[in-house]
Write an enzyme that holds these catalytic residues in place. Sequence first.
Site, short mmCIF file in Angstrom:
data_model
loop_
_atom_site.label_atom_id
_atom_site.label_comp_id
_atom_site.label_asym_id
_atom_site.label_seq_id
_atom_site.Cartn_x
_atom_site.Cartn_y
_atom_site.Cartn_z
N ASN A 1 -40.69 49.35 -38.93
CA ASN A 1 -40.17 50.65 -38.47
C ASN A 1 -38.68 50.57 -38.20
OD1 ASN A 1 -42.51 52.71 -37.92
ND2 ASN A 1 -43.29 50.66 -37.48
N HIS B 1 -46.19 46.43 -47.62
CA HIS B 1 -46.57 45.14 -47.02
C HIS B 1 -47.15 44.23 -48.11
CE1 HIS B 1 -45.94 46.62 -43.01
NE2 HIS B 1 -46.99 47.40 -42.98
N ARG C 1 -39.98 37.56 -40.25
CA ARG C 1 -39.84 37.31 -38.81
C ARG C 1 -40.51 35.99 -38.48
NH1 ARG C 1 -42.16 41.41 -34.02
NH2 ARG C 1 -40.81 40.61 -32.37
N MET D 1 -34.88 53.75 -30.31
CA MET D 1 -36.09 54.07 -31.08
C MET D 1 -37.30 54.24 -30.17
SD MET D 1 -35.68 52.06 -34.71
CE MET D 1 -37.11 52.88 -35.44
N GLY E 1 -39.89 44.41 -28.55
CA GLY E 1 -38.70 44.37 -29.41
C GLY E 1 -37.77 43.20 -29.19
S1 PPS Z 1 -46.05 47.76 -38.26
O1 PPS Z 1 -47.30 47.99 -37.55
O2 PPS Z 1 -46.23 46.77 -39.35
O3 PPS Z 1 -45.46 48.99 -38.76
O4 PPS Z 1 -45.07 47.12 -37.16
P1 PPS Z 1 -43.54 46.76 -37.40
O5 PPS Z 1 -42.70 47.98 -37.21
O6 PPS Z 1 -43.40 45.98 -38.64
O7 PPS Z 1 -43.25 45.74 -36.21
C1 PPS Z 1 -43.40 46.07 -34.85
C2 PPS Z 1 -42.49 45.13 -34.07
O8 PPS Z 1 -41.12 45.49 -34.29
C3 PPS Z 1 -40.52 45.76 -33.02
N1 PPS Z 1 -39.45 46.77 -33.17
C4 PPS Z 1 -38.14 46.53 -32.96
N2 PPS Z 1 -37.48 45.41 -32.62
C5 PPS Z 1 -36.13 45.50 -32.48
N3 PPS Z 1 -35.43 46.65 -32.65
C6 PPS Z 1 -36.05 47.81 -32.99
N4 PPS Z 1 -35.36 48.93 -33.16
C7 PPS Z 1 -37.47 47.77 -33.17
N5 PPS Z 1 -38.40 48.69 -33.50
C8 PPS Z 1 -39.59 48.08 -33.50
C9 PPS Z 1 -41.68 46.26 -32.20
O9 PPS Z 1 -41.37 46.29 -30.82
C10 PPS Z 1 -42.74 45.25 -32.57
O10 PPS Z 1 -42.49 43.94 -32.04
P2 PPS Z 1 -43.07 43.46 -30.62
O11 PPS Z 1 -42.69 42.00 -30.54
O12 PPS Z 1 -44.55 43.64 -30.65
O13 PPS Z 1 -42.40 44.28 -29.58
#
Ligand code: PPS
Length: 257
Positions: free
Chosen positions: A14, A72, A94, A196, A215
């Site tokens: 996202n 994916h 990641r 976000m 995040g």
């Molecule tokens: S999904 O379900 O595949 O669509 O999820 P995805 O978006 O790939 O991954 C979700 C994790 O990304 C973190 N996230 C972010 N991190 C940093 N900056 C921004 N802007 C951001 N947006 C989403 C989100 O918090 C999830 O990680 P975790 O570690 O669970 O918080």
Amino acid sequence: FYKQFTIFPLSGTNWVGQILTDLVAIFEEKMQNKASSMNDEELEEFPYLEIGDTGKYERMNKLPSRRVIFTHLLPENLPRSVFKNKAKILLLIRNPKDVATSFYHFCKAMPPLPSYETWNDFFIAFMTKKMPWGCYFEYLSKWNKYAADENIMTITYEELKENPVLGVKNIAAFFGIALTEEELQSVVERTSFQSMKKNSQKTHGAFGNIFFRKGGVSDWKNLFSEDQNEKMDKAFEEHVGGTTLGKKLKYELYCKA
Ligand code: PPS
């Protein structure tokens, strides 16, 4: 002219999706190319290549360039034309311990996904290839074969987190989008975790807090036992140790206690 964006779930889809969508919107605006950009409905329907009805692909063919498509999928499951036509591919990866941690919390919060009684149950499934979307190590090892292609750029969640300005700049340069410092800064600010998450009710409704959880980097330290650390360290080494993507992930830095 496709832009493909590939990523294993829970690695920041996202986040980077928003960066890319913002960059393309700025580009289209600059080029005064409104007529050929996707409208909101199209944007909503098309991001994920593998999600939707089969008629979607015919509708997709008619879309104007530039098309930003998320997936994916493994390289072997993508249409050959993606490689033949030299679509630009951004590969986001990641560190595997945070992917597992994030995935575990996601499964707990998302009813359509399998639920696990305990973190250890989830860990066993993650390590024994019993996950939706398959095995992360296989994903890395299969994409690694493409890592040197000139149409593929790899970026890690961790490097983007550490230096978002540079990360966004590199992504823009790869896709041939020239930005002013101000435009760059505005994309970085709009796509920060805080922005976000704040906006997530609007973008993701009730699921906002699930997609935007913490995040950060290293939340795995709150879950992994000594034994689980050893198992994952070993699996990482076996599958991707010494490979281009393996090195790019800086496992020693991000995955060792
Ligand atoms: S999904 O379900 O595949 O669509 O999820 P995805 O978006 O790939 O991954 C979700 C994790 O990304 C973190 N996230 C972010 N991190 C940093 N900056 C921004 N802007 C951001 N947006 C989403 C989100 O918090 C999830 O990680 P975790 O570690 O669970 O918080």
